[in-house]
Design a protein around this motif. Structure first.
Motif, mmCIF file in Angstrom:
data_model
loop_
_atom_site.group_PDB
_atom_site.id
_atom_site.type_symbol
_atom_site.label_atom_id
_atom_site.label_comp_id
_atom_site.label_asym_id
_atom_site.label_seq_id
_atom_site.Cartn_x
_atom_site.Cartn_y
_atom_site.Cartn_z
ATOM 1 N N LYS A 272 45.260 2.389 -25.423
ATOM 2 C CA LYS A 272 45.493 2.819 -24.033
ATOM 3 C C LYS A 272 45.679 1.370 -23.133
ATOM 4 O O LYS A 272 46.041 1.621 -22.146
ATOM 5 C CB LYS A 272 44.375 3.531 -23.594
ATOM 6 C CG LYS A 272 42.802 2.931 -23.391
ATOM 7 C CD LYS A 272 41.994 3.815 -23.141
ATOM 8 C CE LYS A 272 40.524 2.944 -23.086
ATOM 9 N NZ LYS A 272 39.538 3.933 -22.632
ATOM 10 N N GLY A 273 45.102 0.472 -23.696
ATOM 11 C CA GLY A 273 45.471 -0.989 -22.770
ATOM 12 C C GLY A 273 44.404 -0.866 -21.592
ATOM 13 O O GLY A 273 43.383 -0.216 -21.653
ATOM 14 N N THR A 274 44.958 -1.653 -20.664
ATOM 15 C CA THR A 274 44.255 -1.858 -19.208
ATOM 16 C C THR A 274 44.993 -1.268 -18.096
ATOM 17 O O THR A 274 45.916 -0.823 -18.299
ATOM 18 C CB THR A 274 43.846 -3.325 -19.124
ATOM 19 O OG1 THR A 274 45.148 -4.074 -19.071
ATOM 20 C CG2 THR A 274 42.860 -3.927 -20.284
ATOM 21 N N ASP A 276 46.189 -3.249 -15.943
ATOM 22 C CA ASP A 276 47.348 -3.896 -15.480
ATOM 23 C C ASP A 276 48.467 -3.838 -16.587
ATOM 24 O O ASP A 276 49.699 -3.871 -16.389
ATOM 25 C CB ASP A 276 46.775 -5.350 -15.368
ATOM 26 C CG ASP A 276 45.744 -5.542 -14.240
ATOM 27 O OD1 ASP A 276 45.815 -4.745 -13.193
ATOM 28 O OD2 ASP A 276 44.982 -6.397 -14.267
ATOM 29 N N GLN A 277 47.976 -3.673 -17.728
ATOM 30 C CA GLN A 277 48.936 -3.623 -18.832
ATOM 31 C C GLN A 277 48.476 -2.472 -19.758
ATOM 32 O O GLN A 277 47.679 -2.424 -21.085
ATOM 33 C CB GLN A 277 48.712 -4.911 -19.834
ATOM 34 C CG GLN A 277 48.942 -6.185 -19.125
ATOM 35 C CD GLN A 277 48.812 -7.386 -19.940
ATOM 36 O OE1 GLN A 277 48.230 -7.330 -21.009
ATOM 37 N NE2 GLN A 277 49.524 -8.546 -19.574
ATOM 38 N N PRO A 278 48.955 -1.339 -19.345
ATOM 39 C CA PRO A 278 48.604 0.072 -19.970
ATOM 40 C C PRO A 278 49.512 -0.040 -21.286
ATOM 41 O O PRO A 278 50.417 -0.665 -21.513
ATOM 42 C CB PRO A 278 49.442 0.988 -18.945
ATOM 43 C CG PRO A 278 50.304 0.376 -18.262
ATOM 44 C CD PRO A 278 49.777 -0.998 -17.849
ATOM 45 N N GLY A 279 48.878 0.572 -22.361
ATOM 46 C CA GLY A 279 49.581 0.826 -23.489
ATOM 47 C C GLY A 279 50.720 1.849 -23.660
ATOM 48 O O GLY A 279 50.786 2.611 -22.690
ATOM 49 N N ARG A 280 51.394 1.753 -24.880
ATOM 50 C CA ARG A 280 52.501 2.744 -24.979
ATOM 51 C C ARG A 280 52.135 3.791 -26.272
ATOM 52 O O ARG A 280 51.629 3.200 -27.289
ATOM 53 C CB ARG A 280 53.678 2.021 -25.251
ATOM 54 C CG ARG A 280 54.438 0.935 -24.055
ATOM 55 C CD ARG A 280 55.548 0.361 -24.511
ATOM 56 N NE ARG A 280 55.466 -0.581 -25.420
ATOM 57 C CZ ARG A 280 56.149 -1.326 -26.056
ATOM 58 N NH1 ARG A 280 57.539 -1.233 -25.714
ATOM 59 N NH2 ARG A 280 56.167 -2.139 -26.975
#
Length: 428
Positions: A272-274, A276-280
């Motif tokens: 899921k990331g963060t 600011d930098q969401p996952g794909r």
């Protein structure tokens, strides 16, 4: 364990006090920052615990051993984190991390009542009955009592069992772990970890929908959570039983067990990331994570290392699913589907997971250049021409060398292959 209602209240108080002490120690270490004084160690925290027990009666009413062992557990967790073997110790939550450890166990503290039951003396609780699943070793000096989310109590006596001795037959087996097939052996056996039945899966889905509609803090929502936890505990019990039986069987049958060198913890992390930098592809990755965890990859490897200590070898997983176990040819087209493997060079065909398990059993992997890599590392990373030996045939890289004349009249030889290229034909 089968505690009485009043005994369960005492056990829950031990769990609450151990969790309280653990969270205080965790808060002290979280408060540390560069420039501040170092966080207190175990002995300083034990001194502070003595002062806290003298000041607060509710803490003094509990077992000092339980509270001190919670500090020792936290100190061990911090050492494991600093050594790089685990993550930072985190907070413990009510209903999720219920348990405590007790030391100073004596032989008279454990008594056997009949063939199936015994009883254990727990300080400030009394004699608690438990199911006698196996003999309690005399060398046991401590035990840990835990309560899972399904409300079941368990006691585990801390004893390191002896590893299973090797059979001495000189046999080697390769184990390929997967999602569709939990463990494929080089002998051709396909093993599958049991899970929930279709009827049980449908019930879990209905309960999850009911849980989503429930009001937080309500009694009905708590009953739904309890029902889901019971089904999940049943699934974990079946998977753990399968892991124990499979690991014991492999340790008794084979002298050497080779598995893939996989970072299961890293492979099952969320994508899921963060903010600011969401996952794909987070949902797709979550489905893969559930599949890996449901097949017990990490549990099987851990139990094999425990039971067959010194007889486990980890092999690089690179290209094991694309390499032919019969001739050694490696190509992407060899893997036709999830279950079908057919070599494009020698036409050898078998189950894809069994073929990978045979490559693992052979103790070799394939480097990115296509060279066979024996156990311990590649002998030569330079590209080599194929010899007459069938085992030396590797994949063909169509990219020509800079000094090759692809338009000359004489046939040129492909990189790391014995195949000739038609004259005047550019390879693409």
């Amino acid at each position: 364990m089968s505690p009485a209602p009043d005994q369960e209240v005492g056990l829950l108080q031990h769990c609450a006090q151990a969790r309280f002490v653990w969270n205080l120690a965790c808060e002290q270490h979280r408060h540390w920052a560069p420039g501040r004084a170092p966080a207190p160690g175990y002995y300083e925290q034990a001194r502070q615990l003595t002062e806290a027990r003298a000041e607060f009666a509710w803490l003094r009413a509990g077992s000092v051993t339980v509270q001190q062992q919670a500090l020792r557990d936290f100190a061990q967790a911090m050492r494991s984190f600093l050594e790089g073997n685990s993550r930072t110790p985190s907070w413990r939550k009510v209903g999720r991390n219920e348990g405590f450890r007790q030391v100073g166990l004596k032989r008279e503290h454990v008594q056997r009542l009949n063939r199936r039951h015994g009883r254990l003396w727990v300080p400030k609780v009394g004699w608690v009955r438990f199911q006698w699943s196996r003999a309690v070793p005399v060398v046991a000096k401590s035990y840990r009592i835990t309560r899972d989310r399904a409300g079941r109590w368990h006691v585990a006596f801390a004893v390191i069992p002896e590893p299973i001795s090797a059979p001495g037959n000189g046999r080697t087996v390769g184990v390929d772990r997967g999602v569709t097939v939990s463990a494929a052996l080089s002998t051709g056996e396909l093993l599958k970890a049991p899970g929930l039945e279709p009827k049980e899966k449908r019930r879990v889905q209905r309960l999850q929908r009911r849980l989503a509609r429930g009001r937080r803090g309500s009694s009905r929502r708590a009953r739904v959570k309890r029902a889901i936890a019971i089904l999940r505990a049943r699934e974990r019990d079946r998977r753990k039983d399968w892991v124990e039986k499979t690991s014991t069987d492999l340790a008794r049958r084979f002298d050497l067990i080779r598995v893939e060198n996989l970072n299961v913890r890293g492979m099952t992390r969320s994508a899921k990331g963060t903010a600011d930098q969401p996952g794909r592809n987070v949902r797709q990755k979550a489905g893969i994570n559930r599949g890996i965890l449901a097949n017990g990859w990490g549990q099987l490897e851990t139990r094999l290392e425990h039971k067959a200590s010194g007889r486990i070898e980890k092999i690089s997983a690179a290209y094991t699913s694309q390499q032919c176990s019969a001739c050694g040819h490696t190509a992407l087209g060899n893997r036709k589907s999830q279950a079908v493997f057919q070599c494009v060079a020698c036409r050898f065909a078998c189950h894809a997971d069994v073929n990978a398990a045979r490559n693992i059993a052979a103790g070799r992997a394939v480097t990115a250049r296509g060279a066979l890599q024996p156990l311990g590392g590649a002998m030569n990373r330079e590209p080599q021409f194929a010899t007459s030996s069938p085992a030396a045939v590797v994949s063909w890289n169509p990219r020509p060398w800079p000094w090759e004349d692809v338009n000359s009249g004489s046939p040129s030889v492909g990189r790391a292959s014995g195949r000739s290229v038609a004259p005047g034909r550019r390879r693409r």
